[in-house]
Design an enzyme around this catalytic site. Structure first.
Site, PDB file in Angstrom:
ATOM      1  N   GLY A 157      -9.258  76.499  19.413  1.00 58.49           N
ATOM      2  CA  GLY A 157      -8.948  77.922  19.413  1.00 58.49           C
ATOM      3  C   GLY A 157      -7.480  78.155  19.134  1.00 58.49           C
ATOM      4  O   GLY A 157      -7.019  79.282  18.967  1.00 58.49           O
ATOM      5  N   ASN A 205       2.246  80.266  12.103  1.00 57.85           N
ATOM      6  CA  ASN A 205       1.319  81.328  11.711  1.00 57.85           C
ATOM      7  C   ASN A 205       1.533  82.471  12.701  1.00 57.85           C
ATOM      8  O   ASN A 205       1.251  82.326  13.890  1.00 57.85           O
ATOM      9  CB  ASN A 205      -0.133  80.828  11.751  1.00 57.85           C
ATOM     10  CG  ASN A 205      -1.139  81.918  11.351  1.00 57.85           C
ATOM     11  OD1 ASN A 205      -1.034  83.079  11.766  1.00 57.85           O
ATOM     12  ND2 ASN A 205      -2.115  81.549  10.544  1.00 57.85           N
ATOM     13  N   GLU A 211       1.271  77.179  25.748  1.00 60.30           N
ATOM     14  CA  GLU A 211       1.398  77.180  27.203  1.00 60.30           C
ATOM     15  C   GLU A 211       2.512  78.064  27.735  1.00 60.30           C
ATOM     16  O   GLU A 211       2.496  78.446  28.902  1.00 60.30           O
ATOM     17  CB  GLU A 211       1.626  75.740  27.688  1.00 60.30           C
ATOM     18  CG  GLU A 211       0.482  74.826  27.322  1.00 60.30           C
ATOM     19  CD  GLU A 211       0.724  73.383  27.704  1.00 60.30           C
ATOM     20  OE1 GLU A 211      -0.164  72.777  28.302  1.00 60.30           O
ATOM     21  OE2 GLU A 211       1.821  72.863  27.408  1.00 60.30           O
TER      22      GLU A 211
END
Lengths: 743, 330, 171
Positions: free
Chosen positions: A477, A626, A699
């Site tokens: 993901g 991105n 994270e």
């Protein structure tokens, strides 16, 4: 015919060339949609549990109902007579819990030895899923129980260890605290937590001529391959692991899990493909969890808010003999300046489900508690919380004197404060009320260590002008398909549509895998290096130095010459492997990602319910590969912060350690209505010490964001909750107290 | 899931006849029953599917509103009559579960949801509801969601329905059918049972009996409010909920019906509390007194102690809202 | 037992153990694995499909109870070559990450927009009789039965609003 080459790079120091900035295709960094997106939104992406092969049968795990002891008898005979039941597997190789990440060491076998309530002890296999589930629930198990096992970290019976490498003292912390103008000395608690990916743990095992083909939902395939092989007692090359799509992991799929090994053993025994998909309770109670933490944070400061002493003591837990302990204080040594310091790290040995990595092990809970303490200090000093943090940013890493690879905390704080409208915060408590709701603002710094892992990837350039990227990397993901495609497209001058990325197969070059925010930079660099090699060969053919070669839209350009790539390829496809090897860079400079989180909350004055009204995060993560997938990762991290602050607690029964709320009805991950409008801003930077100047993003959001909410709740209603999650009972207790004082 | 025989009933009569065989359970929406059957907390040998029975009507009669047992929670919440005259019911339904579950769950099934308790759901744990006489693991265990009113030493579970709390405040009755053509009407007040020492018996429904309809008396004027406190903003069971129907006349409370969720083995209502409100002018002291009456017998189990102040404060806020001058509401 | 399910306009004649849920029938017996199993207990929404136009959790329903019903799964809404407006919007706004909850989110959203069109109120609606509008708060509440652990919620709302606005424009 294919020409093959390798480009290996050991990451020993900074890279100031910034080659990616000189490329011409212009796709890197852009918010390109995920190449696999159309498969995912139409239900065509095939996940582990979607695999169906001829002759496949189903397995269901059986759970131990004692905390500590040994299985004496499995009453298999009645179960074997049930319709469709094929086998009861109680092989000594069955494992007790999940493996850790980035290691080929398998989790402990001999599942008949029970070390926590809920541990799998057997697998029942049947023709159909319904038959297997039913039979597994009916399998009667006798135990020789060992009473008296400690199940809670604060129980007197729990043995406590102090791992030598995790303790440190600098200067004279006690004296410094004594001499400080302002002192904070508080205990904070965070709860046991579950990764709870939407896709439960699942494996499909099939033996093909002595070799194991394993579809398994995992984050790091190469090390998992080693774990499976070691657990089964076979060679790694006899195991092939596939995971082209993974429905989330968040740490819980770094290592193999009990159903992985069980499926393989059953498939071998029966000579048929065996699918084992964990039920949701099994997915929560047989894999791994994040340790609860008890943290004592001591801060001493002078009257201008300069920290003189930082103390951070933690008590975490894990099963006896486990090396992993939640690295609570990972960022404490370098986040803020202070001459006197103390870090104490205790691990209590308890018989609860294994502790392992859950999204951002360490800072997720450590920075969150620390940033709450910083807010309390700002309060005590009567200082703006942002100003307090700005005052304590070190120039070099405290203790070691190493440089920071880049340090954007100040910019993250000031940019965030400005964009959020921090100046509208009332310094006084209970200053803003709308109907029943107290409104307040809070903030925190975000910090997460940054690291890279060894990674390989292969890139093939075809004569037709397309490229193929291949690696055993996973996309959980995180956007691996998108960014690896973008890197190759950028480097080779190809449109996105001309690059295909194939992932999730151990037959492909071994990548870093996904975890610890290292995936993009590590495996991305391997793709980058492979492309660099291909560029060198193309430049040679073009007759120019590689740095002067421009590749764009399938053409090579130099001086006034523009030729299709195929004309430079000598009639054969070209292939190169990139290989990133972590080197001395990590020792020479302190690498971390930095950010800040700001939150506005409403606290219901009657009930103590909390609603996050808006939230903003700033993120300095080096080069953004991105913009869209990076933003999504940042959003996800911040929302995990909401979960940690408000809703998530894996509850262990104090009597036997079993997980009481082992489902998604009672383990509360945030739902859509819990999440307000969120803003994400990236601080533009290139970190020369990071390969491709890019660092991790998966994270950072969770590493402090929860504290912004805790601090906002305090600002709103005056209640300071030091035990997360801040469920209504805890807030209410504070409100009742304040109301009583007011009367 | 234990294997079972599946029978689709073509009529109420067929369904009731089938249900005479021991070990038979009715299934309608199935959202709670299948949940429990998968864990083998419930193990019926036969399932009679009543989901296609013609019990889907919502009809207005002189006696009030008749709601067929197979009306889905979403249809009931969206029904124009319910929205206009019994908004409390719509609000309670919309506060429960999720859009998907409300589409499937039925009126009758919602009433028959089993009480909620972690230990009831876990077959490795002691539970007097699952296995009478085995003990209650929730007492002395983690009991944050458990009852503070009407619990016993055998069971401290709470009823999870939001809808039932609203129906209790609206003085609904339940129409029951029995094999052989028997038909009886039971006030919701008498439909549920407290756990006592038989917590496995949750209602007065006899074996083989079926809920055919829920009957609402005509709506009284006044304000209707449903307020639910929970651990998430949506898709979570109530910690405490309050359903209120309250009518003011010349500055005094003329009628009051209040029901509570999350506090007990069944939707809770206190005649004493309501009696104390009638004829009084609203004031914080009155609301406090009302809460005293509600909570006089309340007993926490440790983790759920907070429900006592939470119920007190939520009740006061709901009463304040319900008695506020028009236009003064927050 | 023999069961006939019409899934995405195709009739499937299946021989099923009565215990087989609608979800497992769709996945394992009809072979349409786009619909996902996240919890199997109605707690996550990953298994959401439409039955006779309405969204339900297919995990909490028996296949035998749906004999003759018309079922729409994610595969029936669009294909990679011909995406539904919501599917396209989810890609455009990055309304997913791992993608596992996505089929359920999209099926749920497809039916949810119809519920709004039909004027159904929600928990957050100011009034019960006002027109229902696809505002952020309304969508967030109505989509709360679909968990997303990657936490793409803001992007999911953006996708649904985008698709809803496009439909308004087209209408």
């Amino acid at each position: 015919m294919t020409r093959e080459m390798t480009h290996a790079m050991t990451h020993d120091g900074p890279d100031t060339d910034h080659r990616l900035d000189g490329m011409a295709q212009g796709v890197l960094g852009r918010p390109e949609p995920r190449p696999e997106g159309a498969l995912k939104v139409t239900g065509r992406a095939v996940y582990t549990g979607d695999q169906q092969v001829a002759g496949m049968v189903h397995g269901a795990l059986v759970r131990a109902t004692i905390t500590r002891g040994r299985v004496t008898t499995l009453h298999s005979a009645p179960v074997l007579e049930m319709p469709g039941v094929l086998a009861v597997i109680d092989d000594a190789r069955l494992v007790r819990f999940s493996g850790q990440g980035a290691t080929t060491k398998p989790p402990a076998g001999d599942a008949a030895e029970v070390v926590y309530h809920g541990q799998p002890v057997a697998l029942v296999v049947a023709e159909t899923l319904e038959q297997a589930r039913h039979a597994a629930l009916r399998l009667r198990v006798d135990y020789a129980e060992e009473p008296g096992a400690a199940t809670g970290p604060e129980e007197p019976a729990a043995e406590v260890e102090l791992p030598e490498k995790k303790q440190s003292v600098t200067g004279e912390p006690d004296a410094a605290l004594e001499a400080a103008d302002a002192v904070i000395d508080r205990i904070y608690r965070t709860s046991s937590m579950s990764s709870a990916p939407m896709e439960p743990h699942a494996s499909l095992a099939e033996w093909q001529g002595g070799k194991l083909v394993l579809h398994s939902t995992l984050q790091m395939l190469a090390s998992a391959q080693g774990q499976v092989a070691a657990a089964l007692g076979i060679e790694a090359e006899d195991v092939r692991v596939l995971a082209p799509h993974v429905g989330g992991g968040f740490g819980s799929k770094l290592g193999i899990s009990p159903e992985t090994v069980a499926a393989a053993i059953a498939a071998q025994r029966l000579g048929r493909p065996v699918s084992v998909v964990c039920s949701r309770p099994q997915s929560m109670e047989t894999t791994s969890r994040r340790s609860e933490t008890l943290q004592r944070i001591q801060l001493g400061a002078d009257d201008e808010g300069r920290l003189t002493m930082i103390g951070h003591e933690a008590l975490v837990s894990n099963l006896p003999g486990q090396k992993f302990s939640e690295p609570v204080q990972q960022a404490t040594p370098f986040t803020y300046e202070a001459a006197h310091r103390r870090v104490v790290h205790r691990v209590a040995r308890v018989h609860r489900l294994l502790c392992a990595s859950v999204r951002a092990p360490g800072e997720s809970v450590g920075a969150t508690a620390f940033e709450c303490a910083m807010d309390e200090l700002a309060d005590k000093l009567g200082m703006c919380p942002v100003a307090l943090r700005l005052r304590n940013i070190p120039k070099l890493e405290p203790g070691t004197g190493r440089p920071f690879s880049s340090h954007k905390l100040a910019e993250a704080l000031t940019t965030g404060a400005r964009r959020f409208g921090w100046e509208h915060r009332h310094a006084s408590l209970r200053a803003r009320r709308e109907g029943e709701w107290w409104i307040g603002m809070g903030m925190s710094s975000l910090v997460r260590v940054n690291t890279v892992m060894e990674a390989k990837a292969r890139v093939t350039l075809s004569l037709e002008g397309s490229a193929l990227v291949e690696t055993d990397m996973t996309d959980i993901g995180t956007g691996s398909y998108a960014i690896l495609t973008q890197i190759a497209a950028e480097m080779l001058g190809l449109p996105m549509g001309s690059v295909e990325t194939v992932l999730g197969d151990t037959d492909l070059p071994a990548s870093s895998g996904s975890g610890g925010s290292f995936g993009a930079a590590s495996t991305g660099s391997a793709v980058y290096l492979a492309c660099l090699e291909l560029r060198s060969k193309l430049a040679e053919a073009m007759g120019c130095p590689e740095p002067e070669l421009t590749l764009k839209d399938g053409h090579a350009i130099h001086d006034n010459r523009k030729v299709p790539l195929a004309t430079l390829m000598g009639g054969a496809a070209m292939q190169a492997e990139g290989h990133l090897i972590p080197g001395e860079a990590e020792d020479k400079a302190r690498q971390a990602t930095w950010g800040a989180a700001f939150a506005e909350v409403g606290v219901n004055a009657v009930t103590g319910e909390i609603r996050v009204r808006r939230m903003l995060g700033t993120f300095a993560i080096g080069r953004v590969l991105n913009a869209q997938t990076a933003r999504s990762q940042a959003l996800g991290g911040m929302i995990w912060g909401i979960g940690m602050a408000l809703t998530e607690e894996l509850v262990h029964d104090a009597r036997d350690g079993h997980i009481v709320n082992r489902d998604l009805a009672e383990y509360h991950v945030p739902v859509n209505a819990d999440v307000p409008a969120l803003e994400v801003h990236f601080i533009e930077e290139r970190d020369d010490w990071a390969p491709m100047q890019a660092k991790g993003i998966g994270e950072l959001g969770i590493c402090g964001a929860g504290a912004a909410i805790v601090n906002a709740v305090h600002n709103a209603c005056g209640v300071r909750v030091r035990s997360l999650p801040m469920t209504v009972d805890k807030v209410l207790a504070g409100l009742v107290e304040i109301d009583a004082e007011a009367q | 899931m234990r294997a079972f025989d599946y029978i689709r009933a073509g009529s109420c009569k067929d369904a009731l006849a089938e249900a005479e065989t021991p070990g038979t359970a009715f299934i309608a929406g199935g959202t709670n029953l299948l949940d429990l059957m998968k864990h083998e907390v419930m193990t019926p040998a036969r399932l009679v599917d009543i989901s296609r029975l013609d019990l889907r009507g919502i009809t207005l009669t002189d006696a009030g509103l008749r709601i067929g047992a197979m009306v889905s929670n979403s249809d009931l919440a969206a029904d124009p009559l319910v929205r206009r005259h019994w908004p409390l019911l719509s609000r309670a339904l919309l506060a429960g579960a999720s859009g998907q579950l409300r589409n499937k769950a039925t009126t009758g099934g919602n009433l028959l949801q089993r009480t909620r308790c972690y230990y009831f759901y876990d077959t490795a744990m002691q539970c007097n509801k699952r296995e009478p006489g085995s003990g209650c693991a929730a007492i002395g265990g983690f009991n944050r969601i458990h009852a503070i009113l009407g619990a016993s030493d055998a069971c401290i579970a709470t009823h999870p329905s939001d809808m039932a709390v609203a129906l209790r405040a609206l003085s609904a009755e339940v129409e029951l059918l029995a094999a052989g053509g028997g038909r009886r009407q039971v006030p919701l007040a008498a439909f549920y049972r407290l756990p006592g020492d038989t917590p496995h018996v949750e209602t007065v429904l006899e074996p083989g009996e079926m809920i055919a309809a829920v009957l609402l008396p005509p709506a009284e004027g006044g304000r209707q409010i449903y307020r639910k406190v929970r651990d998430r903003a949506s898709y979570a069971f109530a910690l405490v909920s309050v359903a209120a129907c309250l009518r003011m006349e010349t500055g005094r409370i003329a009628a009051a019906a209040l029901a509570f969720g999350g506090l007990a083995h069944m939707p809770w209502r206190s005649a004493e509390l309501e009696g104390a409100l009638i004829g009084e002018a609203p004031s914080p002291a009155l609301f406090d007194h009302a809460a005293d009456l509600l909570l006089a017998e309340a007993k926490g189990q440790g983790d759920n102690d907070f429900k006592i102040p939470l119920a007190r404060r939520t009740l006061a806020a709901v009463l304040a809202e319900a008695t506020a001058e028009e236009g003064a509401r927050a | 037992m023999h069961v006939t399910l019409t899934i995405n306009d195709t009739k499937h004649h299946l021989e099923l153990d009565p215990r087989v849920t609608l979800l497992d029938a769709i996945r394992h017996h009809a072979g349409l694995t786009g619909t996902k199993k996240g919890c199997d207990h109605g707690q996550c929404g990953a298994c959401t499909v439409m039955v006779n136009g309405r969204r339900i959790n297919s995990c909490l329903s028996l296949a035998v109870m749906h004999d003759g019903d018309a079922i729409t799964t994610i595969e029936g809404l669009g294909t990679p070559e011909a995406l539904s407006p919501l599917q396209a919007a989810f890609i455009e706004t990055d309304g997913f990450q791992c993608g596992y909850c996505t089929p359920g989110q999209i099926c749920s959203a497809t039916a949810m927009l119809e519920e709004i069109r039909a004027g159904w109120p929600s928990h957050v609606s100011e009034t019960l009789d006002g027109p229902a509008l696809p505002t952020e708060a309304e969508i967030a509440e109505r989509m709360s039965g679909n968990l997303c652990r990657c936490s793409a919620y803001p992007n999911i709302i953006a996708a649904i609003r985008l698709a809803a606005a496009e439909r308004e424009d087209a209408a």
